[in-house]
Design a protein around this motif. Structure first.
Motif, PDB file in Angstrom:
ATOM      1  N   GLY A  67       0.817  -1.226   0.000  1.00 50.81           N
ATOM      2  CA  GLY A  67       0.000   0.000   0.000  1.00 50.81           C
ATOM      3  C   GLY A  67       0.842   1.263   0.000  1.00 50.81           C
ATOM      4  O   GLY A  67       0.475   2.270  -0.591  1.00 50.81           O
ATOM      5  N   ALA A  68       1.987   1.218   0.690  1.00 47.38           N
ATOM      6  CA  ALA A  68       2.832   2.414   0.787  1.00 47.38           C
ATOM      7  C   ALA A  68       3.943   2.398  -0.270  1.00 47.38           C
ATOM      8  O   ALA A  68       4.902   3.167  -0.175  1.00 47.38           O
ATOM      9  N   LEU A  69       3.777   1.519  -1.271  1.00 47.54           N
ATOM     10  CA  LEU A  69       4.766   1.500  -2.361  1.00 47.54           C
ATOM     11  C   LEU A  69       4.802   2.895  -2.997  1.00 47.54           C
ATOM     12  O   LEU A  69       3.773   3.394  -3.436  1.00 47.54           O
ATOM     13  N   GLU A 125      -1.578  11.983  16.823  1.00 46.62           N
ATOM     14  CA  GLU A 125      -1.099  12.235  15.468  1.00 46.62           C
ATOM     15  C   GLU A 125      -0.929  10.883  14.742  1.00 46.62           C
ATOM     16  O   GLU A 125      -0.780   9.831  15.378  1.00 46.62           O
ATOM     17  N   PRO A 126      -0.908  10.905  13.411  1.00 50.27           N
ATOM     18  CA  PRO A 126      -0.959   9.632  12.670  1.00 50.27           C
ATOM     19  C   PRO A 126       0.269   8.745  12.809  1.00 50.27           C
ATOM     20  O   PRO A 126       0.185   7.539  12.628  1.00 50.27           O
ATOM     21  N   GLY A 127       1.428   9.342  13.171  1.00 49.66           N
ATOM     22  CA  GLY A 127       2.639   8.530  13.258  1.00 49.66           C
ATOM     23  C   GLY A 127       2.798   7.818  14.598  1.00 49.66           C
ATOM     24  O   GLY A 127       3.740   7.029  14.780  1.00 49.66           O
ATOM     25  N   ASN A 130      -7.716  -0.303   7.928  1.00 50.15           N
ATOM     26  CA  ASN A 130      -8.726  -0.886   8.824  1.00 50.15           C
ATOM     27  C   ASN A 130      -8.154  -2.156   9.456  1.00 50.15           C
ATOM     28  O   ASN A 130      -8.730  -3.255   9.359  1.00 50.15           O
ATOM     29  N   SER A 131      -7.037  -1.987  10.117  1.00 47.56           N
ATOM     30  CA  SER A 131      -6.285  -3.150  10.621  1.00 47.56           C
ATOM     31  C   SER A 131      -7.047  -3.926  11.687  1.00 47.56           C
ATOM     32  O   SER A 131      -7.854  -3.370  12.430  1.00 47.56           O
ATOM     33  N   GLY A 132      -6.705  -5.204  11.746  1.00 49.15           N
ATOM     34  CA  GLY A 132      -7.273  -6.084  12.745  1.00 49.15           C
ATOM     35  C   GLY A 132      -6.192  -6.555  13.703  1.00 49.15           C
ATOM     36  O   GLY A 132      -5.120  -5.955  13.800  1.00 49.15           O
ATOM     37  N   SER A 151      -9.530   2.966   3.434  1.00 48.03           N
ATOM     38  CA  SER A 151      -9.426   3.410   2.031  1.00 48.03           C
ATOM     39  C   SER A 151      -7.982   3.378   1.534  1.00 48.03           C
ATOM     40  O   SER A 151      -7.699   3.800   0.407  1.00 48.03           O
ATOM     41  N   GLU A 152      -7.076   2.908   2.346  1.00 51.95           N
ATOM     42  CA  GLU A 152      -5.686   2.621   1.936  1.00 51.95           C
ATOM     43  C   GLU A 152      -4.981   3.832   1.327  1.00 51.95           C
ATOM     44  O   GLU A 152      -4.244   3.713   0.350  1.00 51.95           O
ATOM     45  N   GLY A 153      -5.239   4.979   1.905  1.00 50.07           N
ATOM     46  CA  GLY A 153      -4.520   6.183   1.466  1.00 50.07           C
ATOM     47  C   GLY A 153      -5.001   6.748   0.145  1.00 50.07           C
ATOM     48  O   GLY A 153      -4.370   7.655  -0.385  1.00 50.07           O
ATOM     49  N   LEU A 158      -7.988   8.237  -0.351  1.00 47.82           N
ATOM     50  CA  LEU A 158      -8.963   9.334  -0.223  1.00 47.82           C
ATOM     51  C   LEU A 158      -8.368  10.540   0.496  1.00 47.82           C
ATOM     52  O   LEU A 158      -9.093  11.482   0.832  1.00 47.82           O
ATOM     53  N   GLY A 159      -7.080  10.513   0.790  1.00 47.20           N
ATOM     54  CA  GLY A 159      -6.449  11.620   1.508  1.00 47.20           C
ATOM     55  C   GLY A 159      -5.558  11.095   2.612  1.00 47.20           C
ATOM     56  O   GLY A 159      -5.343   9.883   2.733  1.00 47.20           O
ATOM     57  N   ILE A 160      -5.039  12.023   3.421  1.00 54.16           N
ATOM     58  CA  ILE A 160      -4.082  11.628   4.469  1.00 54.16           C
ATOM     59  C   ILE A 160      -4.633  12.010   5.841  1.00 54.16           C
ATOM     60  O   ILE A 160      -5.026  13.166   6.063  1.00 54.16           O
ATOM     61  N   SER A 196      -4.053  10.718  -5.095  1.00 52.10           N
ATOM     62  CA  SER A 196      -3.780  10.163  -3.777  1.00 52.10           C
ATOM     63  C   SER A 196      -3.590   8.648  -3.875  1.00 52.10           C
ATOM     64  O   SER A 196      -4.552   7.899  -4.080  1.00 52.10           O
ATOM     65  N   ASN A 197      -2.365   8.227  -3.765  1.00 51.43           N
ATOM     66  CA  ASN A 197      -1.997   6.799  -3.816  1.00 51.43           C
ATOM     67  C   ASN A 197      -2.566   6.075  -5.038  1.00 51.43           C
ATOM     68  O   ASN A 197      -3.211   5.015  -4.915  1.00 51.43           O
ATOM     69  N   PRO A 198      -2.313   6.621  -6.233  1.00 52.59           N
ATOM     70  CA  PRO A 198      -2.853   5.963  -7.430  1.00 52.59           C
ATOM     71  C   PRO A 198      -2.229   4.589  -7.656  1.00 52.59           C
ATOM     72  O   PRO A 198      -1.116   4.326  -7.203  1.00 52.59           O
TER      73      PRO A 198
END
Ligand SMILES: Cc1cc2nc3c(=O)[nH]c(=O)nc-3n(C[C@H](O)[C@H](O)[C@H](O)COP(=O)(O)OP(=O)(O)OC[C@H]3O[C@@H](n4cnc5c(N)ncnc54)[C@H](O)[C@@H]3O)c2cc1C
Length: 479
Positions: free
Chosen positions: A78-80, A109-111, A147-149, A194-196, A198-200, A445-447
């Motif tokens: 996903g973060a490729l 914060e996200p990090g 949406n991690s489990g 949405s795996e990046g 739709l935005g950050i 966004s993450n195309p």
């Protein structure tokens, strides 16, 4: 365009946070799925939401794609990064901004790493429930995107059930907040997972859970995986919803033993880890019932204290990395089947393993039918990688055939985009594109993730003949 953009980025961030040195860029060329690699055009390390918004705004102005990256532990690529794009890394955004125990919320914060949230509130008797095995390092931003489990999501639900609000930077560079309390469409629900694309996410409000009064952790060792599978169905059938039910087969046990010496019972064909939690009286009753159900187990261990509990979990939590001890290379697969199909699907995986001469170790969140077959191969052996890929793909086909899904928790990313048309019809995929286009009409966004390329904003793979119906109806633009 990228060169001009890089100059502009140096105007909004300290120059040392705009990385262009080819050697340093290589640090970011893949996530946990290392066989997809690309060197990013440029990497930025913003520290605030406003900086992320300015970076994204510039990407929009110069029509340059961007990819968000948290800790890079994702297992679907996903973060490729994009060679022609910007990689926006959130590792400097690690502040816990607010802990509000009366309302059972924290704003982070996200990090921030998943485990850091629990560590911040544990002494007060609270925790953040979703617990991916990577929780010591994965970021909450990555968790939201995927949406991690985790082992305890069977009872408590996935990330989506624990996110109250998200401040996001939209693909055109605006800062907006999506809140669960907002009336109207559940845009927060659409964003989570949405795996990046739709935005950050730049600020995340998570729900905190009260630590349970009692916890009982049980390790049941069975002679065969079939016996273990039957026990899982019987436990759920008896109306018990444990906090976690995890299963490992003999090969996975062998790997865990070699890596962390977890001392699971010798000779086990499968082990089941069952964790019961809740009010002490309820846990006690459930344990008595569990003991009856697991009568086929040749050994039943009950953790007497937190150290013994940790020892039981050690083998399971380290299982992915552990297979590195018994195989030079491996693919971590992630698929879902209905619980009742588990025995049949496992037998089919065995058959595939024999037919392709490729070993498969099975580790799974058995309670919710989430399989993690670890497909082992020797990358020095000609053709072995291709055979492993074939087995891995055939396992996903099995999941679809049995009414399951191509991913339970690791996401689609770049790796599984090609399987999406096997699960969804043209019309389904077109409808998903409408959501994508509503957030990100320019597809910046993450195309290339989640949807099979070049399927962006209504395109189908191959050369389209004529105008796409969505474009014709004015509901989407094609670039
Ligand atoms: C050993 C191991 C065990 C694992 N166990 C589990 C498990 O039990 N359960 C599970 O679900 N997963 C598991 N994973 C997979 C992985 O850890 C999760 O997917 C995790 O959520 C990824 O977080 P990250 O910060 O590393 O994200 P990254 O890998 O950096 O990114 C993942 C995706 O999120 C996007 N993203 C990152 N940050 C943001 C943001 N702020 N806003 C928008 N999008 C963003 C990226 O673009 C990418 O698409 C495991 C991985 C490993 C290596």
């Amino acid at each position: 365009m990228l060169d001009t953009l890089i100059e502009a980025l140096r105007g909004v961030l300290p120059v040392e946070w705009v990385i262009t040195d080819p050697v340093r860029l290589r640090t970011y060329e893949c996530d946990g799925l290392t066989y997809h690699r690309a060197t990013p055009g440029v990497v930025v390390l913003p520290e605030t939401a406003e900086q992320v918004a300015r970076v994204v705004g510039l990407c929009n102005e110069f029509a340059v794609p961007f990819v968000a990256r948290g800790s890079g532990t994702g297992l679907s690529g996903g973060a490729l990064p994009r060679e022609d794009g910007v990689l926006i890394v959130t590792s400097r955004m690690r502040r816990i901004l607010e802990v509000d125990l009366p309302n059972r919320r924290a704003v982070v914060e996200p990090g921030v790493t998943n485990l850091a949230i629990t560590e911040a509130v544990r002494d007060q008797g609270y925790y953040y429930a979703p617990d991916p095995s990577s929780q010591q390092i994965c970021s909450i931003g990555g968790n939201v995107a995927e949406n991690s489990g985790g082992a305890h999501c069977l009872k408590y639900g996935f990330t989506v059930n624990h996110i109250e609000a998200c401040e996001i930077v939209t693909p055109d560079g605006d800062l907006v907040t999506l809140d669960r309390m907002d009336p109207g469409y559940d845009l927060l629900g659409a964003f989570v997972g949405s795996e990046g694309t739709l935005g950050i996410a730049t600020k995340i409000t998570v729900r905190l859970s009260r630590a349970p009064q009692a916890v009982t952790t049980v390790l049941a060792a069975f002679e065969s995986i079939e016996q273990g599978g039957k026990a899982v169905s019987a436990i759920i059938g008896a109306g018990i919803v444990p906090a976690a039910i995890e299963m490992m087969d003999a090969l996975a046990i062998e790997a865990a033993e070699a890596a962390v010496a977890c001392a699971y019972p010798a000779g086990a064909g499968a082990v089941l880890i069952v964790e019961l939690d809740g009010p002490a009286v309820e846990v006690e009753r459930q344990f008595e019932r569990l003991r009856e159900i697991c009568s086929d187990a040749f050994e039943l261990r009950v953790a007497a204290d937190p150290a013994e509990r940790a020892a039981i979990w050690k083998g399971r939590k380290s299982a992915f990395a552990a297979v590195g001890r018994i195989s030079p290379a491996y693919i971590v697969q992630d698929g879902v089947v209905p619980r009742t199909s588990l025995p049949r699907v496992l037998a089919e995986i065995d058959r595939l393993s024999a037919a392709y001469d490729i070993r498969v170790a099975n580790v799974f969140h058995a309670g919710d039918g989430n399989l993690h077959p670890l497909v082992l191969f020797d990358d020095a052996e000609p053709g072995a990688g291709e055979r492993a890929e074939a087995v891995s793909g055939a396992i996903l086909d099995l999941c679809i055939e049995h009414g399951g899904s191509i991913t339970g928790e690791h996401g689609v990313g770049v790796d599984k985009a090609k399987y999406m048309p096997k699960m969804f019809s043209e019309a389904d995929l077109d409808t998903m594109q409408l959501v994508r286009c509503a957030f990100d009409p320019r597809g910046l966004s993450n195309p290339g993730k989640v949807f099979p390329t070049p399927r962006l904003c209504g395109e189908v793979p191959g050369v389209r003949k004529g105008v796409h119906p969505l474009v014709e109806s004015g509901r989407a633009e094609q670039f």
